[in-house]
Design a protein around this motif. Structure first.
Motif, mmCIF file in Angstrom:
data_model
loop_
_atom_site.group_PDB
_atom_site.id
_atom_site.type_symbol
_atom_site.label_atom_id
_atom_site.label_comp_id
_atom_site.label_asym_id
_atom_site.label_seq_id
_atom_site.Cartn_x
_atom_site.Cartn_y
_atom_site.Cartn_z
ATOM 1 N N PRO A 148 0.827 -1.218 0.000
ATOM 2 C CA PRO A 148 0.000 0.000 0.000
ATOM 3 C C PRO A 148 0.855 1.261 0.000
ATOM 4 C CG PRO A 148 0.124 -0.895 2.215
ATOM 5 C CD PRO A 148 0.897 -1.843 1.331
ATOM 6 N N HIS A 149 1.499 1.528 -1.115
ATOM 7 C CA HIS A 149 2.436 2.650 -1.179
ATOM 8 C C HIS A 149 1.758 3.999 -0.945
ATOM 9 C CE1 HIS A 149 5.630 0.038 -2.337
ATOM 10 N NE2 HIS A 149 5.022 -0.359 -3.435
ATOM 11 N N HIS A 150 0.490 4.062 -1.214
ATOM 12 C CA HIS A 150 -0.245 5.309 -1.011
ATOM 13 C C HIS A 150 -1.371 5.114 -0.004
ATOM 14 C CE1 HIS A 150 1.695 5.413 -4.996
ATOM 15 N NE2 HIS A 150 2.069 6.592 -4.557
ATOM 16 N N GLY A 151 -1.189 4.115 0.851
ATOM 17 C CA GLY A 151 -2.158 3.852 1.897
ATOM 18 C C GLY A 151 -3.292 2.951 1.446
ATOM 19 N N THR A 152 -4.107 2.557 2.395
ATOM 20 C CA THR A 152 -5.271 1.725 2.086
ATOM 21 C C THR A 152 -6.468 2.222 2.883
ATOM 22 O OG1 THR A 152 -6.229 -0.498 2.312
ATOM 23 C CG2 THR A 152 -4.384 0.040 3.775
ATOM 24 N N THR A 153 -7.604 2.224 2.235
ATOM 25 C CA THR A 153 -8.808 2.686 2.923
ATOM 26 C C THR A 153 -9.224 1.721 4.030
ATOM 27 O OG1 THR A 153 -10.218 1.625 1.253
ATOM 28 C CG2 THR A 153 -9.623 3.931 0.888
ATOM 29 N N VAL A 154 -8.725 0.496 3.990
ATOM 30 C CA VAL A 154 -8.997 -0.436 5.087
ATOM 31 C C VAL A 154 -8.387 0.111 6.376
ATOM 32 C CG1 VAL A 154 -8.492 -2.738 5.990
ATOM 33 C CG2 VAL A 154 -9.175 -2.461 3.594
ATOM 34 N N ALA A 155 -7.173 0.639 6.285
ATOM 35 C CA ALA A 155 -6.547 1.257 7.464
ATOM 36 C C ALA A 155 -7.298 2.525 7.863
ATOM 37 C CB ALA A 155 -5.086 1.576 7.175
ATOM 38 N N ASP A 156 -7.792 3.253 6.873
ATOM 39 C CA ASP A 156 -8.576 4.456 7.186
ATOM 40 C C ASP A 156 -9.775 4.097 8.063
ATOM 41 O OD1 ASP A 156 -6.845 5.839 5.569
ATOM 42 O OD2 ASP A 156 -8.267 6.119 3.916
ATOM 43 N N LEU A 157 -10.494 3.046 7.684
ATOM 44 C CA LEU A 157 -11.682 2.639 8.435
ATOM 45 C C LEU A 157 -11.308 2.170 9.838
ATOM 46 C CD1 LEU A 157 -13.600 0.719 5.613
ATOM 47 C CD2 LEU A 157 -14.235 2.910 6.643
ATOM 48 N N ALA A 158 -10.200 1.410 9.910
ATOM 49 C CA ALA A 158 -9.768 0.934 11.222
ATOM 50 C C ALA A 158 -9.381 2.093 12.127
ATOM 51 C CB ALA A 158 -8.596 -0.031 11.061
ATOM 52 N N ALA A 159 -8.653 3.048 11.584
ATOM 53 C CA ALA A 159 -8.218 4.193 12.383
ATOM 54 C C ALA A 159 -9.398 5.036 12.844
ATOM 55 C CB ALA A 159 -7.252 5.049 11.571
ATOM 56 N N ARG A 160 -10.444 5.064 12.035
ATOM 57 C CA ARG A 160 -11.600 5.911 12.366
ATOM 58 C C ARG A 160 -12.553 5.246 13.342
ATOM 59 N NH1 ARG A 160 -15.840 8.673 8.001
ATOM 60 N NH2 ARG A 160 -17.148 9.723 9.564
ATOM 61 N N PHE A 161 -12.820 3.952 13.120
ATOM 62 C CA PHE A 161 -13.859 3.305 13.908
ATOM 63 C C PHE A 161 -13.335 2.311 14.947
ATOM 64 C CE2 PHE A 161 -15.950 4.384 9.833
ATOM 65 C CZ PHE A 161 -16.933 5.239 10.332
ATOM 66 N N LEU A 162 -12.088 1.875 14.786
ATOM 67 C CA LEU A 162 -11.502 0.910 15.722
ATOM 68 C C LEU A 162 -10.105 1.378 16.129
ATOM 69 C CD1 LEU A 162 -12.502 -2.349 13.798
ATOM 70 C CD2 LEU A 162 -13.554 -1.520 15.919
ATOM 71 N N ALA A 163 -10.021 2.609 16.563
ATOM 72 C CA ALA A 163 -8.715 3.217 16.845
ATOM 73 C C ALA A 163 -7.896 2.402 17.839
ATOM 74 C CB ALA A 163 -8.910 4.636 17.360
ATOM 75 N N ALA A 164 -8.545 1.792 18.798
ATOM 76 C CA ALA A 164 -7.817 1.018 19.799
ATOM 77 C C ALA A 164 -7.189 -0.232 19.200
ATOM 78 C CB ALA A 164 -8.755 0.627 20.942
ATOM 79 N N GLU A 165 -7.708 -0.658 18.058
ATOM 80 C CA GLU A 165 -7.181 -1.853 17.386
ATOM 81 C C GLU A 165 -6.386 -1.487 16.140
ATOM 82 O OE1 GLU A 165 -10.206 -4.802 16.796
ATOM 83 O OE2 GLU A 165 -11.273 -4.202 18.617
ATOM 84 N N CYS A 166 -5.963 -0.252 16.066
ATOM 85 C CA CYS A 166 -5.181 0.215 14.914
ATOM 86 C C CYS A 166 -3.858 0.766 15.429
ATOM 87 C CB CYS A 166 -5.967 1.287 14.149
ATOM 88 S SG CYS A 166 -5.185 1.847 12.605
ATOM 89 N N PRO A 167 -2.867 -0.114 15.663
ATOM 90 C CA PRO A 167 -1.587 0.324 16.236
ATOM 91 C C PRO A 167 -0.766 1.140 15.244
ATOM 92 C CG PRO A 167 -1.501 -1.996 15.661
ATOM 93 C CD PRO A 167 -2.914 -1.553 15.430
ATOM 94 N N ASP A 168 0.477 1.399 15.617
ATOM 95 C CA ASP A 168 1.318 2.327 14.859
ATOM 96 C C ASP A 168 1.348 2.030 13.361
ATOM 97 O OD1 ASP A 168 1.869 3.638 17.173
ATOM 98 O OD2 ASP A 168 3.911 2.869 17.398
ATOM 99 N N ALA A 169 1.643 0.776 12.987
ATOM 100 C CA ALA A 169 1.764 0.450 11.569
ATOM 101 C C ALA A 169 0.447 0.672 10.835
ATOM 102 C CB ALA A 169 2.235 -0.989 11.387
#
Length: 269
Positions: A148-169
């Motif tokens: 994901p050289h330009h990111g992934t929307t899967v991480a976007d969703l995790a960071a937004r709705f499951l922040a506690a389960e979205c660690p540094d990487a």
């Protein structure tokens, strides 16, 4: 002026003049044709490639890359899967430091001049971080696999709705992360190695799949080789066709353009 000289000496001077003219002409030809490179050691693309370091993705599963490492080893390559700290979920810069250590160890162990690096998923971002921090000088080739050289929307969703389960990487792989913004500013493929990005249009983890495209690299969607290939993100490292593509790109010589004409051969291999 020459007429006043003895015949033998006059002939010697003429001969020397002809030799000098011939030398100049030969030098000109060498400059124009590039033949002055003939005295150099074997060109990089003809040399035996060095060891291969494989970097796992988010979650850090060494096993996910073992079948690919085994196939590389069966083809005569020295292949090592690099364990990354924090199961690959911590700061990706720490994983890049682990890769740097592994590269130094591989070069010392084998006596090679350079390495090839294969980064799967987030491991491709790790490889880029390593290259940008000086590793490019040690690499012959960097190949990323579904990264994901330009990111992934899967991480976007995790960071937004499951922040506690979205660690540094996870945070660093969001589409707007500062890490990716800095990494993609300017030249995405630093000079030194050849860059190849292999990815699948059927990727449901790197979304959109075209996030795996890398400016300045040879970009190889699996489906551009075999249009009917059904390969998911998780299947990339172990898929026989994908492995054949990777082996072709890591062979001696420059990266190779692959297309539908190569599909049957690569599937058979």
């Amino acid at each position: 002026m020459l007429a006043g000289l003895p015949t033998a000496r006059r002939r010697l001077l003429v001969l020397l003049a002809l030799v000098a003219v011939g030398a100049v002409a030969a030098l000109v030809v060498l400059r124009l044709t590039g033949a002055d490179d003939a005295a150099r050691p074997a060109a990089e693309d003809e040399a035996t490639p060095g060891p291969v370091l494989l970097v796992p993705g988010y979650g850090g599963s060494v096993g996910s890359l073992q079948t690919l490492a085994d196939r590389l080893a069966a083809g005569g390559r020295d292949a090592t899967v690099v364990p990354v700290p924090g199961d690959g979920t911590g700061d990706l810069a720490a994983s890049a430091a682990a890769l740097d250590t592994a590269v130094d160890e591989a070069l010392a162990r084998t006596g090679a001049d350079s390495v090839d690096v294969v980064g799967y998923s987030a491991g491709g971002v790790v490889a880029r971080l390593w290259a940008a921090d000086g590793g490019a000088e040690q690499a012959r080739r960097v190949l990323t696999l579904g990264s994901p050289h330009h990111g992934t929307t899967v991480a976007d969703l995790a960071a937004r709705f499951l922040a506690a389960e979205c660690p540094d990487a996870c945070q660093q792989l969001t589409t707007g992360s500062p890490l990716l913004a800095e990494l993609n500013a300017g030249d995405e493929t630093p000079a030194g190695p050849d860059w190849v990005s292999v990815w699948t249009t059927g990727d449901g983890t790197v979304t959109p799949p075209a996030s795996a495209e890398l400016a300045g690299a040879l970009n190889v969607p699996v489906q551009s080789v075999c249009a009917d290939a059904e390969v998911s993100h998780g299947q990339l490292p172990a898929d026989a066709l994908v492995q054949a593509i990777v082996l072709a790109q890591l062979a001696a010589g420059p990266p190779v353009e692959l297309g539908p004409a190569d599909c049957a051969r690569l599937r058979a291999g």
